[in-house]
Design a protein around this motif. Structure first.
Motif, mmCIF file in Angstrom:
data_model
loop_
_atom_site.group_PDB
_atom_site.id
_atom_site.type_symbol
_atom_site.label_atom_id
_atom_site.label_comp_id
_atom_site.label_asym_id
_atom_site.label_seq_id
_atom_site.Cartn_x
_atom_site.Cartn_y
_atom_site.Cartn_z
ATOM 1 N N PRO A 103 12.671 9.286 0.298
ATOM 2 C CA PRO A 103 11.239 9.199 0.592
ATOM 3 C C PRO A 103 10.973 8.601 1.966
ATOM 4 C CG PRO A 103 11.680 8.475 -1.649
ATOM 5 C CD PRO A 103 13.018 8.649 -0.991
ATOM 6 N N VAL A 104 9.926 9.092 2.623
ATOM 7 C CA VAL A 104 9.609 8.672 3.981
ATOM 8 C C VAL A 104 8.300 7.888 4.009
ATOM 9 C CG1 VAL A 104 10.690 10.782 4.832
ATOM 10 C CG2 VAL A 104 8.208 10.669 4.646
ATOM 11 N N HIS A 105 8.140 7.084 5.046
ATOM 12 C CA HIS A 105 6.878 6.420 5.325
ATOM 13 C C HIS A 105 6.079 7.343 6.251
ATOM 14 C CE1 HIS A 105 8.117 2.624 3.516
ATOM 15 N NE2 HIS A 105 9.253 2.699 4.200
ATOM 16 N N LEU A 106 4.899 7.738 5.831
ATOM 17 C CA LEU A 106 4.024 8.561 6.653
ATOM 18 C C LEU A 106 3.060 7.653 7.416
ATOM 19 C CD1 LEU A 106 3.093 11.552 4.314
ATOM 20 C CD2 LEU A 106 4.327 11.692 6.481
ATOM 21 N N VAL A 107 3.006 7.838 8.731
ATOM 22 C CA VAL A 107 2.103 7.048 9.570
ATOM 23 C C VAL A 107 1.243 8.020 10.362
ATOM 24 C CG1 VAL A 107 1.917 5.374 11.446
ATOM 25 C CG2 VAL A 107 3.762 5.157 9.761
ATOM 26 N N GLY A 108 -0.065 7.997 10.097
ATOM 27 C CA GLY A 108 -0.961 8.919 10.775
ATOM 28 C C GLY A 108 -2.069 8.209 11.521
ATOM 29 N N PHE A 109 -2.328 8.660 12.742
ATOM 30 C CA PHE A 109 -3.400 8.092 13.552
ATOM 31 C C PHE A 109 -4.599 9.027 13.558
ATOM 32 C CE2 PHE A 109 -5.333 8.305 17.882
ATOM 33 C CZ PHE A 109 -6.126 7.178 17.766
ATOM 34 N N SER A 110 -5.782 8.496 13.220
ATOM 35 C CA SER A 110 -7.037 9.238 13.280
ATOM 36 C C SER A 110 -6.920 10.548 12.487
ATOM 37 C CB SER A 110 -7.420 9.472 14.744
ATOM 38 O OG SER A 110 -8.758 9.871 14.877
ATOM 39 N N MET A 111 -7.102 11.699 13.116
ATOM 40 C CA MET A 111 -6.948 12.976 12.424
ATOM 41 C C MET A 111 -5.610 13.053 11.708
ATOM 42 S SD MET A 111 -6.643 16.793 14.113
ATOM 43 C CE MET A 111 -5.017 16.414 14.817
ATOM 44 N N ASN A 135 -8.448 5.553 10.260
ATOM 45 C CA ASN A 135 -8.913 6.617 9.363
ATOM 46 C C ASN A 135 -9.040 6.058 7.948
ATOM 47 O OD1 ASN A 135 -8.592 9.080 7.461
ATOM 48 N ND2 ASN A 135 -8.914 10.000 9.467
ATOM 49 N N THR A 136 -10.050 6.515 7.224
ATOM 50 C CA THR A 136 -10.247 6.051 5.852
ATOM 51 C C THR A 136 -10.166 7.192 4.837
ATOM 52 O OG1 THR A 136 -12.652 6.267 6.063
ATOM 53 C CG2 THR A 136 -11.677 4.104 6.554
ATOM 54 N N CYS A 137 -9.795 8.390 5.280
ATOM 55 C CA CYS A 137 -9.606 9.545 4.391
ATOM 56 C C CYS A 137 -10.868 9.898 3.606
ATOM 57 C CB CYS A 137 -8.436 9.304 3.432
ATOM 58 S SG CYS A 137 -6.856 9.469 4.243
ATOM 59 N N GLN A 138 -12.004 9.801 4.264
ATOM 60 C CA GLN A 138 -13.263 10.209 3.651
ATOM 61 C C GLN A 138 -13.848 11.394 4.420
ATOM 62 O OE1 GLN A 138 -15.783 6.747 2.321
ATOM 63 N NE2 GLN A 138 -14.342 5.633 3.618
ATOM 64 N N ALA A 139 -14.837 12.022 3.824
ATOM 65 C CA ALA A 139 -15.519 13.128 4.492
ATOM 66 C C ALA A 139 -16.212 12.610 5.751
ATOM 67 C CB ALA A 139 -16.531 13.756 3.548
ATOM 68 N N LEU A 140 -16.296 13.453 6.744
ATOM 69 C CA LEU A 140 -16.951 13.059 7.993
ATOM 70 C C LEU A 140 -18.468 13.004 7.797
ATOM 71 C CD1 LEU A 140 -14.950 15.238 10.555
ATOM 72 C CD2 LEU A 140 -14.637 12.811 10.036
ATOM 73 N N PRO A 141 -19.140 12.044 8.434
ATOM 74 C CA PRO A 141 -20.599 11.967 8.328
ATOM 75 C C PRO A 141 -21.274 13.165 8.981
ATOM 76 C CG PRO A 141 -19.764 10.406 9.950
ATOM 77 C CD PRO A 141 -18.570 10.977 9.260
ATOM 78 N N PHE A 224 -4.065 0.384 5.465
ATOM 79 C CA PHE A 224 -5.114 0.699 6.438
ATOM 80 C C PHE A 224 -4.973 -0.250 7.628
ATOM 81 C CE2 PHE A 224 -6.930 2.000 2.362
ATOM 82 C CZ PHE A 224 -7.464 3.247 2.649
ATOM 83 N N ILE A 225 -4.989 0.331 8.832
ATOM 84 C CA ILE A 225 -4.926 -0.457 10.061
ATOM 85 C C ILE A 225 -5.982 0.089 11.020
ATOM 86 C CG2 ILE A 225 -3.505 -1.215 12.000
ATOM 87 C CD1 ILE A 225 -1.027 -0.676 10.323
ATOM 88 N N ALA A 226 -6.721 -0.801 11.667
ATOM 89 C CA ALA A 226 -7.744 -0.347 12.612
ATOM 90 C C ALA A 226 -8.026 -1.434 13.638
ATOM 91 C CB ALA A 226 -9.026 0.028 11.883
ATOM 92 N N GLY A 227 -8.609 -1.007 14.753
ATOM 93 C CA GLY A 227 -9.051 -1.960 15.771
ATOM 94 C C GLY A 227 -10.365 -2.601 15.365
ATOM 95 N N GLU A 228 -10.594 -3.800 15.851
ATOM 96 C CA GLU A 228 -11.801 -4.533 15.464
ATOM 97 C C GLU A 228 -13.074 -3.864 15.970
ATOM 98 O OE1 GLU A 228 -12.257 -8.375 17.177
ATOM 99 O OE2 GLU A 228 -11.686 -7.749 19.188
ATOM 100 N N GLU A 235 -15.509 -1.643 10.189
ATOM 101 C CA GLU A 235 -14.812 -2.558 9.295
ATOM 102 C C GLU A 235 -15.358 -2.515 7.872
ATOM 103 O OE1 GLU A 235 -13.453 -7.268 9.147
ATOM 104 O OE2 GLU A 235 -14.168 -6.369 11.020
ATOM 105 N N ALA A 236 -16.670 -2.371 7.715
ATOM 106 C CA ALA A 236 -17.256 -2.305 6.372
ATOM 107 C C ALA A 236 -16.730 -1.096 5.608
ATOM 108 C CB ALA A 236 -18.781 -2.246 6.471
ATOM 109 N N GLN A 237 -16.595 0.025 6.307
ATOM 110 C CA GLN A 237 -16.063 1.235 5.683
ATOM 111 C C GLN A 237 -14.601 1.057 5.296
ATOM 112 O OE1 GLN A 237 -15.206 4.971 8.045
ATOM 113 N NE2 GLN A 237 -17.023 5.683 6.957
ATOM 114 N N LEU A 238 -13.857 0.365 6.132
ATOM 115 C CA LEU A 238 -12.446 0.107 5.845
ATOM 116 C C LEU A 238 -12.284 -0.770 4.608
ATOM 117 C CD1 LEU A 238 -11.361 -0.471 9.519
ATOM 118 C CD2 LEU A 238 -10.276 1.201 8.017
ATOM 119 N N HIS A 239 -13.084 -1.808 4.514
ATOM 120 C CA HIS A 239 -13.006 -2.690 3.349
ATOM 121 C C HIS A 239 -13.353 -1.930 2.067
ATOM 122 C CE1 HIS A 239 -12.073 -6.639 4.997
ATOM 123 N NE2 HIS A 239 -12.872 -6.379 6.013
#
Length: 278
Positions: A103-111, A135-141, A224-228, A235-239
């Protein structure tokens, strides 16, 4: 030359520089011992396979500053710029997973984070963990969907002339908006990949589903990792996303915007090494 080769070459240059300064007062064997300590202190090893997926109009250069701080013997990169549609993107990702017999660790940035999640959900037994950067894997606004439709129309009419300075600045933390090295990488990726790649990626990934309910049931761990100051993933969406997935983790990195891998490469490397080695 490989990244690892570049690193060891830089070590040799550092050795020469230091010995010149101290006028050879220490023996070469002592200096190489010190450089070995420096190497072990500045590179972090991840022992399991890791597969990286880039963001829109990005290639491997988005991860290179972070890779400089990591030692990953089993590593693969998904060249999403080769794909014309979503099916091809997912096929490229699945192909990279097949490189490894564990098994692998998948690391994806943005898209790439959204695509990594799709791949992980399709082949969960091949995935050790999923790390979503910006990225939060939700539908785009709706507002972003409208912007994307306008962008596709501008490309079709040959009116798109590239990202403006303001658009690039908005993706960066204020502390990094005048960083010429970062801006140079962004501009070079944009120029090299071109509008055809941008058009394909926008069309392929705009209609996104909310993957959080499925990820909440997955056996692999999510990070989940993101810039401040990431305006695309507040950040609210990430939480909210992190709270919906049992056992997931969330880390916010200071002095970074959406282009976190370029802005805070060492901090990102530290987090990856910590998360993926547990």
């Amino acid at each position: 030359m490989s990244l690892q080769g570049n690193f060891y070459e830089s070590q040799q240059c550092l050795f020469c520089f230091l010995t010149d300064i101290l006028d050879n007062t220490l023996s070469a064997s002592i200096w190489f011992t010190l450089l070995s300590v420096i190497s072990s202190a500045t590179t972090l090893k991840i022992t399991q396979p890791v597969v990286f997926l880039p963001g829109t109009l990005c290639d491997e250069r988005i991860f290179m500053p972070c890779w400089h701080h990591l030692d990953i013997p089993y590593q693969a990169y998904v060249p999403l710029q080769w794909a014309d549609d979503l099916a091809q993107m997912l096929a490229l990702g699945a192909d990279r997973l097949d490189y490894f017999d564990q098994p692998v660790h998948l690391v994806g940035f943005s898209m790439g984070g959204y695509l990594a999640a799709l791949i992980a959900l399709q082949t969960p037994t091949k995935v050790a963990s999923l790390t979503l950067i910006g990225n939060t894997c939700q539908a785009l606004p709706e507002a972003e969907l409208i912007q994307r439709k306008n962008l596709v129309a501008a490309i079709k009419q040959a009116k798109f002339k590239g990202m403006s300075d303001t658009q690039i600045a908005n993706m960066l933390h204020p502390a990094n908006r005048h960083n010429k090295a970062i801006i140079k990488i962004i501009r070079e990726m944009e120029q090299d990949l071109g509008t055809a790649t941008l058009n394909s990626q926008i069309k392929a990934t705009s209609e996104r589903k909310n993957l959080l309910p499925q990820l909440a049931k997955a056996s692999f761990k999510c990070h989940f990792i993101a810039g401040e100051q990431d305006y695309l993933t507040p950040e609210a969406q990430l939480h909210m996303a992190q709270q919906q997935i049992p056992g997931s983790s969330l880390n916010i990195i200071a002095e970074a915007g959406h282009l976190l891998p370029l802005e805070q490469a060492k901090a990102l490397a530290d987090l990856l090494a910590s998360a993926l080695n547990t």
